[in-house]
Scaffold this motif. Sequence first.
Motif, PDB file in Angstrom:
ATOM      1  N   GLY A  12       0.849  -1.180   0.000  1.00 35.86           N
ATOM      2  CA  GLY A  12       0.000   0.000   0.000  1.00 35.86           C
ATOM      3  C   GLY A  12       0.882   1.226   0.000  1.00 35.86           C
ATOM      4  O   GLY A  12       1.714   1.390   0.903  1.00 35.86           O
ATOM      5  N   LEU A  13       0.744   2.085  -1.008  1.00 39.94           N
ATOM      6  CA  LEU A  13       1.595   3.267  -1.138  1.00 39.94           C
ATOM      7  C   LEU A  13       0.759   4.517  -0.933  1.00 39.94           C
ATOM      8  O   LEU A  13      -0.020   4.917  -1.804  1.00 39.94           O
ATOM      9  N   GLY A  14       0.891   5.111   0.259  1.00 42.24           N
ATOM     10  CA  GLY A  14       0.146   6.309   0.592  1.00 42.24           C
ATOM     11  C   GLY A  14       0.885   7.569   0.190  1.00 42.24           C
ATOM     12  O   GLY A  14       1.926   7.526  -0.472  1.00 42.24           O
ATOM     13  N   ALA A  15       0.363   8.711   0.633  1.00 43.94           N
ATOM     14  CA  ALA A  15       0.965   9.996   0.285  1.00 43.94           C
ATOM     15  C   ALA A  15       2.146  10.338   1.177  1.00 43.94           C
ATOM     16  O   ALA A  15       2.932  11.224   0.853  1.00 43.94           O
ATOM     17  N   SER A  16       2.275   9.637   2.305  1.00 42.14           N
ATOM     18  CA  SER A  16       3.386   9.924   3.215  1.00 42.14           C
ATOM     19  C   SER A  16       4.001   8.678   3.820  1.00 42.14           C
ATOM     20  O   SER A  16       4.928   8.782   4.615  1.00 42.14           O
ATOM     21  N   ASP A  17       3.493   7.499   3.464  1.00 41.42           N
ATOM     22  CA  ASP A  17       4.051   6.271   4.014  1.00 41.42           C
ATOM     23  C   ASP A  17       3.740   5.099   3.112  1.00 41.42           C
ATOM     24  O   ASP A  17       2.929   5.198   2.179  1.00 41.42           O
ATOM     25  N   LEU A  18       4.396   3.979   3.398  1.00 38.51           N
ATOM     26  CA  LEU A  18       4.214   2.747   2.637  1.00 38.51           C
ATOM     27  C   LEU A  18       4.091   1.586   3.613  1.00 38.51           C
ATOM     28  O   LEU A  18       4.776   1.539   4.633  1.00 38.51           O
ATOM     29  N   ALA A  19       3.197   0.655   3.292  1.00 38.74           N
ATOM     30  CA  ALA A  19       3.046  -0.562   4.084  1.00 38.74           C
ATOM     31  C   ALA A  19       3.245  -1.767   3.184  1.00 38.74           C
ATOM     32  O   ALA A  19       2.783  -1.778   2.038  1.00 38.74           O
ATOM     33  N   LEU A  20       3.918  -2.778   3.711  1.00 36.26           N
ATOM     34  CA  LEU A  20       4.241  -3.966   2.928  1.00 36.26           C
ATOM     35  C   LEU A  20       3.922  -5.208   3.752  1.00 36.26           C
ATOM     36  O   LEU A  20       4.176  -5.250   4.959  1.00 36.26           O
ATOM     37  N   GLY A  21       3.346  -6.213   3.101  1.00 34.97           N
ATOM     38  CA  GLY A  21       3.043  -7.465   3.776  1.00 34.97           C
ATOM     39  C   GLY A  21       2.959  -8.592   2.773  1.00 34.97           C
ATOM     40  O   GLY A  21       3.311  -8.426   1.594  1.00 34.97           O
ATOM     41  N   GLU A  22       2.490  -9.737   3.224  1.00 36.78           N
ATOM     42  CA  GLU A  22       2.366 -10.897   2.359  1.00 36.78           C
ATOM     43  C   GLU A  22       0.943 -11.002   1.826  1.00 36.78           C
ATOM     44  O   GLU A  22      -0.025 -10.853   2.569  1.00 36.78           O
ATOM     45  N   TYR A  23       0.834 -11.275   0.538  1.00 38.85           N
ATOM     46  CA  TYR A  23      -0.480 -11.419  -0.096  1.00 38.85           C
ATOM     47  C   TYR A  23      -1.165 -12.660   0.459  1.00 38.85           C
ATOM     48  O   TYR A  23      -0.565 -13.739   0.521  1.00 38.85           O
ATOM     49  N   PRO A  24      -2.451 -12.540   0.869  1.00 46.84           N
ATOM     50  CA  PRO A  24      -3.109 -13.666   1.534  1.00 46.84           C
ATOM     51  C   PRO A  24      -3.485 -14.816   0.618  1.00 46.84           C
ATOM     52  O   PRO A  24      -3.826 -15.895   1.088  1.00 46.84           O
ATOM     53  N   ALA A  78       6.499 -11.854  -6.844  1.00 47.93           N
ATOM     54  CA  ALA A  78       5.345 -11.105  -7.334  1.00 47.93           C
ATOM     55  C   ALA A  78       4.901 -10.074  -6.296  1.00 47.93           C
ATOM     56  O   ALA A  78       5.062 -10.274  -5.089  1.00 47.93           O
ATOM     57  N   ALA A  79       4.331  -8.976  -6.778  1.00 51.41           N
ATOM     58  CA  ALA A  79       3.826  -7.932  -5.879  1.00 51.41           C
ATOM     59  C   ALA A  79       2.542  -7.345  -6.435  1.00 51.41           C
ATOM     60  O   ALA A  79       2.391  -7.176  -7.653  1.00 51.41           O
ATOM     61  N   TYR A  80       1.618  -7.035  -5.531  1.00 54.45           N
ATOM     62  CA  TYR A  80       0.349  -6.401  -5.864  1.00 54.45           C
ATOM     63  C   TYR A  80       0.329  -5.049  -5.146  1.00 54.45           C
ATOM     64  O   TYR A  80       0.401  -4.993  -3.915  1.00 54.45           O
TER      65      TYR A  80
END
Length: 287
Positions: A12-24, A78-80
């Motif tokens: 998830g790429l926001g306007a001031s931060d990014l979050a990364l995890g494993e696709y379920p 792979a990345a979503y």
Amino acid sequence: MSQSSNKPLVIGLGASDLALGEYPGWLPTWYRPAPITPTSQVYMSEDEHFTEQGALNALREALWADAEEREHARHKQAAYVVLDDFWANHAILSGDFRTLPAREVEEIVKAYFNDTFDLEGQSLEIRFEIQPGGRTLFTSAMSSWLHEGILEVSASANVAVKSLRLCLPEMLNRTRHAVDGTPAMLVFVTAPLLQAVMVEHDNWVAYDSLRLFPGDTDDAWRLAALTEQLFERSATTRREDCTVYLYGASIDPEPFESRFACVLPMPLPMPAQENGSTAPRLMEYAR
């Protein structure tokens, strides 16, 4: 935290931060999954908030933390990716698109963004979806520099982007079942934007947005006044005939009820975190 190079990533790429995890992965349609939990987050420096370079720097930092693990993998991981709507301009256009080839529709869309936002067509990544009946289309335009940068930064870390989406189209697709066919206004309180979509006969017919600033999302009266502005600018129906579907976290509906005939509070998959981070919520729309 190290990511398994065999499991797809969700970003998830926001306007001031990014979050990364494993696709379920795949889940049955009847199963209500738990929210995707970020395994790492990157916060942009204040001077890089709301900048494309800041977004790419955050992505680079997140992916290169585990790049060495991927270096010897047989295939790219792979990345979503789901982007905050701050990174794009949206519009809903009316016309007869039933027989137009895709290339002509794209030229019409580019001309609209050039005339309305002074954006050069060759600098844009254009997406559009023609609504049932062929008389309206929903379209988005984002910077091709940011789009290509995301692909290039990912590839340099041995990551292949399988999907690169904007959040609003995903939110709209998931709200279709909630609207009963009567005139409606879908309101999304998702800082840094307040977004509204007018709906008639199950078609999206108008779009507008306003920038939200610190403190706005905690002030229901302020949000109601801004929503009223959006209604006046975008309304395709009478106020007394319009149902407002209010998507947000713990928003008091009372200020809205004094302005609109019917207000239905609706939940978002995951509210913003206490520190204002919105990137984890974006991850939910990669499913």
